[in-house]
Design a protein around this motif. Structure first.
Motif: not given
Ligand SMILES: Nc1ncnc2c1ncn2[C@@H]1O[C@H](COP(=O)(O)OP(=O)(O)OP(=O)(O)O)[C@@H](O)[C@H]1O
Ligand SMILES: [Mg+2]
Length: 471
Positions: A11-13, A55-59, A65-70, A191-197, A421-423
């Motif tokens: 979850v990103e907040t 987690a990711r902490l960023y501006l 400010p944003e916090y994205a959980t791990a 639907t932006r395709d950024e699977p982080h995986g 980064d995430w990957v």
């Molecule tokens: N494969 C995955 N499937 C689901 N969630 C994932 C996966 N990999 C990472 N995440 C989660 O997705 C979120 C990514 O956060 P981030 O703020 O970097 O989002 P983004 O959509 O890539 O970028 P931005 O917010 O900069 O546009 C994090 O909470 C992370 O834990």
């Protein structure tokens, strides 16, 4: 179709931020954001970092400010990590207050976990759910929409808008159902395709329709109910389908109607109410849960979700909210506001009510109104302070996040020059070495072990502790 009882979620907040002295803002929004991140920049030379709990902490651009959980793989774990974001930001706010005092600027620093500022600008809470690559997100998203547009009845954060109480903050801020553009058209499902995986196996479904939650049970209901619906769709479970003609038109109407009686027009020329949609989905979820594989989020937790879900729908149906008055954010907030409104003379437009509305979302546990209620025992807990404190310093042990934390721990301890980064994880010296972990479910990885060993072996020549971090 692959069903993921154990599913990667994050979850990103984004937070609202201001510094107030004698009733006035002391710095512009971007300036105060820069102050908030001073300790981060001092330590990491960047406003975009991964924290020790992975987690990711960023501006980003702008001043939120944003916090994205791990990456998490179960419900209460995700709640703990979401709340950990509040803990980390609250620490930064306390440090900022000290800096402002030392510089003679003064003021109290406020961080709000909500979605609309006083000028009506909106900022997001984004949910991410891993789903299989086999699924067409466009179709899948369309089948999810009836649930998502009515989900606000369960977990909206409520607010005063144009002289009345609405149950959701974000309902007004989405303009499209399913699409690939974020900022321009604000689709409910991106639907932006950024699977982080591994893109041959996974998709990351990105939902931008939810409100930020303060109450732990509301957060649990939001994520838990969504998980169950996603599982049912993956499994082709017998879940009622509703072909809603204009979902976006209805999402705004539903926000205005706490009785859940908003009529949704269906393509077969019949109608169904928002409450009936939720009731039908809940009935299906009960059947699903009775035979669900007990993995990822434990079935015992999802039973609590289903119980609260039912109790909330009954409260809406009977308009007796007492049974959920300590669990559902919009109900808690409406009770609070109504009490003050009656005391102040009955006008929803009273500016004092707008202040109370905002103070509910103040993340400072000693000052915020929500925390005042929770500390008095008037709002129920789903987790504990100890579990949240643990999440604030420790990555989720059951996902890829734990590998990132091991890497960061070594790199930081030894002063390595690195990016992450995430990957990816990369060490620059003595020779560039990159490892990628394409499987977010992985908790062990030979490449990461080698990278950690490489840092130990080369500790004398790793870098100058500059620690540049890429988001
Ligand atoms: N494969 C995955 N499937 C689901 N969630 C994932 C996966 N990999 C990472 N995440 C989660 O997705 C979120 C990514 O956060 P981030 O703020 O970097 O989002 P983004 O959509 O890539 O970028 P931005 O917010 O900069 O546009 C994090 O909470 C992370 O834990
Ligand atoms: Mg983000």
């Amino acid at each position: 179709m692959t069903v993921y009882p154990r599913r990667i979620m994050g979850v990103e907040t984004e937070f609202g931020l201001t510094a107030i002295r004698d009733g006035k803002a002391v710095l512009g929004p971007e300036e105060i954001a820069r102050y908030l991140f001073k300790p981060v920049v001092a330590q990491y030379k960047s406003t975009n970092i991964f924290t020790d709990n992975a987690a990711r902490l960023y501006l980003d651009v702008g001043a939120h400010p944003e916090y994205a959980t791990a990456e998490c793989d179960s419900l209460t774990q995700l709640l703990n990590h979401d709340k950990a974001g509040e803990v980390l930001f609250n620490d930064l706010a306390a440090q900022t207050e000290k800096t402002l005092a030392a510089e003679g600027i003064g003021g109290d620093v406020y961080l709000f976990k909500n979605n609309v500022d006083s000028a009506g600008n909106s900022y997001g809470t984004h949910e991410n759910y891993l789903i299989s690559r086999e699924l067409s997100l466009k179709n899948f998203g369309k089948r999810l929409l009836p649930f998502l547009i009515t989900r606000q009845l369960l977990c909206g954060a409520g607010m005063i808008k144009n002289g009345r109480f609405v149950i959701s903050q974000r309902a007004d801020q989405v303009w499209e159902g399913v699409s690939s553009a974020t900022t321009r058209t604000r689709p409910i499902i991106n639907t932006r395709d950024e699977p982080h995986g591994d893109s041959s196996r996974f998709r990351r479904m990105h939902l931008i329709v939810g409100d930020s939650n303060m109450a732990e049970p509301s957060f649990a209901l939001k994520i838990g109910s969504t998980q169950l619906v996603i599982e049912m769709l993956e499994a082709d479970w017998d879940i009622p389908t509703f072909d809603v003609v204009e979902p976006i038109k209805h999402i705004k109407q539903i926000a205005l109607d706490p009785t859940g009686q908003t009529e949704l027009a269906l393509k077969d020329d019949t109608t169904v109410t928002a409450l009936e949609v939720q009731q039908a989905v809940l009935e299906a979820a009960k059947g699903w849960l009775a035979q669900r594989q007990d993995e990822g989020t434990p079935n015992a937790e999802l039973e609590k979700v289903v119980e609260l879900w039912g109790r909330t729908l009954t409260a809406i149906g009977t308009q007796n909210f007492e049974p959920v008055s300590g669990e559902i954010d919009w109900v808690i907030k409406r009770n609070l506001l109504e009490r003050y409104r009656d005391r102040l003379g009955g006008d929803w437009n009273d500016p004092k009510l707008a202040q109370i509305d905002l103070a509910y979302h103040d993340i400072n546990p000693r000052r915020g109104l929500f925390y005042h209620l929770q500390n008095k025992g008037l709002v129920q807990r789903w987790t504990t302070d100890e579990a949240i404190a643990h999440a604030a310093t420790t990555a989720p042990e059951t996902t890829r996040a734990t590998l990132r934390a091991q890497f960061l721990d070594t790199a930081r301890e030894l002063g390595a020059h690195y990016t992450v980064d995430w990957v990816h994880m990369k060490v620059d010296r003595p020779e560039p070495q990159t490892v990628d972990v394409q499987d977010p479910f992985a908790t062990e990885d030979v490449g990461v072990d080698k990278l950690v060993a490489y840092m130990h072996d080369n500790r004398e020549v790793l870098g100058n502790a500059q620690g540049g971090i890429r988001g």
